[in-house]
Write an enzyme that holds these catalytic residues in place. Sequence first.
Site, PDB file in Angstrom:
ATOM      1  N   GLU A 186       0.858  -1.184   0.000  1.00 54.30           N
ATOM      2  CA  GLU A 186       0.000   0.000   0.000  1.00 54.30           C
ATOM      3  C   GLU A 186       0.895   1.235   0.000  1.00 54.30           C
ATOM      4  O   GLU A 186       1.738   1.377   0.878  1.00 54.30           O
ATOM      5  CB  GLU A 186      -0.892   0.028   1.239  1.00 54.30           C
ATOM      6  N   ASP A 231      -6.909   8.603   1.176  1.00 53.63           N
ATOM      7  CA  ASP A 231      -6.677   8.244   2.570  1.00 53.63           C
ATOM      8  C   ASP A 231      -6.744   9.483   3.460  1.00 53.63           C
ATOM      9  O   ASP A 231      -6.873  10.618   2.987  1.00 53.63           O
ATOM     10  CB  ASP A 231      -5.315   7.555   2.698  1.00 53.63           C
ATOM     11  N   ARG A 271      -6.676  -1.560  -5.381  1.00 54.60           N
ATOM     12  CA  ARG A 271      -7.576  -0.616  -4.713  1.00 54.60           C
ATOM     13  C   ARG A 271      -6.986   0.789  -4.804  1.00 54.60           C
ATOM     14  O   ARG A 271      -5.789   0.995  -4.582  1.00 54.60           O
ATOM     15  CB  ARG A 271      -7.760  -1.020  -3.246  1.00 54.60           C
TER      16      ARG A 271
END
Length: 489
Positions: free
Chosen positions: A25, A73, A69
């Site tokens: 990520e 954030d 994805r």
Amino acid sequence: MSAEVTHTGQHPETGALTRRIMGVETEYGITCMDGEVRRLRPDEIAKYLFRPVVDKYSSSNIFIPNASRLYLDVGSHPEYATAECDSLTQLINAEKAGDVIVNRMAVEAEAALAREGIGGQVYLFKNNVDSIGNSYGCHENYLVRREVSLKALGRRLMPFLITRQLISGAGMIQHPNPMSKGEGFPLGYCISQRADHVWEGVSSATTRSRPIINTRDEPHADSHRYRRLHVIVGDANMAEPTIALKVGSTLLVLEMIEADFGLPDMELSNDIESIREIARDQTGRIPLKLKDGTTRSALEIQQVVFDHARRWLDHRVESRGTSNEEMARVLDLWGRMLSAIETQDFSQVDQEIDWVIKKKLLDRYQTRGNLGLDDPRLAQIDLTYHDIRPGRGLFSVLQNRGMITRWTTDEAINHAVDHAPETTRAHLRGRILKAADKLGAPVTVDWMRHKVNRPDPQLVELSDPFSPVDAEVDALIAYMEAHAETYRT
């Protein structure tokens, strides 16, 4: 060893997973500049960045057709989470595809700003610290067996992860920051951007205390069989070989721990104090206190782990995951990096390891201009290294000039932009998303659950992240195709 590994890559005799699901990520720093003038706040730029996404999907938190994805954030940071990968080079391709995807979004956002009479360029930085000391992450995820205690595994891993910055840090000029909770370190070059921003060894928190390893029980798979090891301490890397060494060395250490291959106990007395000290020691020689009362340097700890990993490769049983050939490449770079630290001759790795590449660049400019380390021009070089825009970011300029060694190819990365990994569950999600996109079918997707919302809700749950085939997915896609006319009305 004659026994065959399972489809998950677990050897029945050693217990090691040589085929392991993993992902990365990445949060990106964002700004918009017109010359030297900042035009918009990060939250305003982020809205422009994600406007086409929201217009199409009515959400800024989506899965895209390559099964990854993409979302906004906390703190207005664009974040890209790779799809499930089961080999090292596959993961590097997937991570680098994320850079391509978010850069395309930035180019589109610039065009939208220009149409509204707002000048400026959108900058996305693949780094970990902004100009006022806020940190954002690059998190690694590794699947482990359910019977493994993450706290126990974390204790075994911790000495390696704390010293891993020596071989895979991104590097940065550290300026004293009176606003931070730091220990008042002076101006200097740090080998890691993330080291000053973790506050615990193993914890279930991510933002409040920022542990090195996060233990929240979110496997995104069959919870009776698997756990997800969530590593928060790593730097965001630009150079493909640095990513390969960071992740590949971690895979080898996990395998050795699972196989009980004899890694000695080198648990540090103070994890957080040690990680800060190592970040400021390019020699790797500062003595670190161990819990058993002895001392070892970061270089010694890495050398011990490397020596075991080199022997492990002779015992490692290949599976459909990361090949022994790939692991041999990892070990070659790992060994050369440790030799470079030992001799302080970094010429053998100065096209492969981020913190070494960047320091060489900064040293050259500093010497040429007779600049102090606190000169704003050096800070600009430090930051621009991480600009992901091809032809504008310093890293991409160096790579285009052949001054950065490649691990993969542009062709493979561009393929990963539009295609999910073909060997894991991601392939199924990618098929569903592409079919839904083509037919206009309304779907709701997460890591495990895939739902077609109409005409009648159809749900498929995929709990095996290793499997790229599933009859229920075939049926789900057939259902969408059978109702194509419904979606057109």
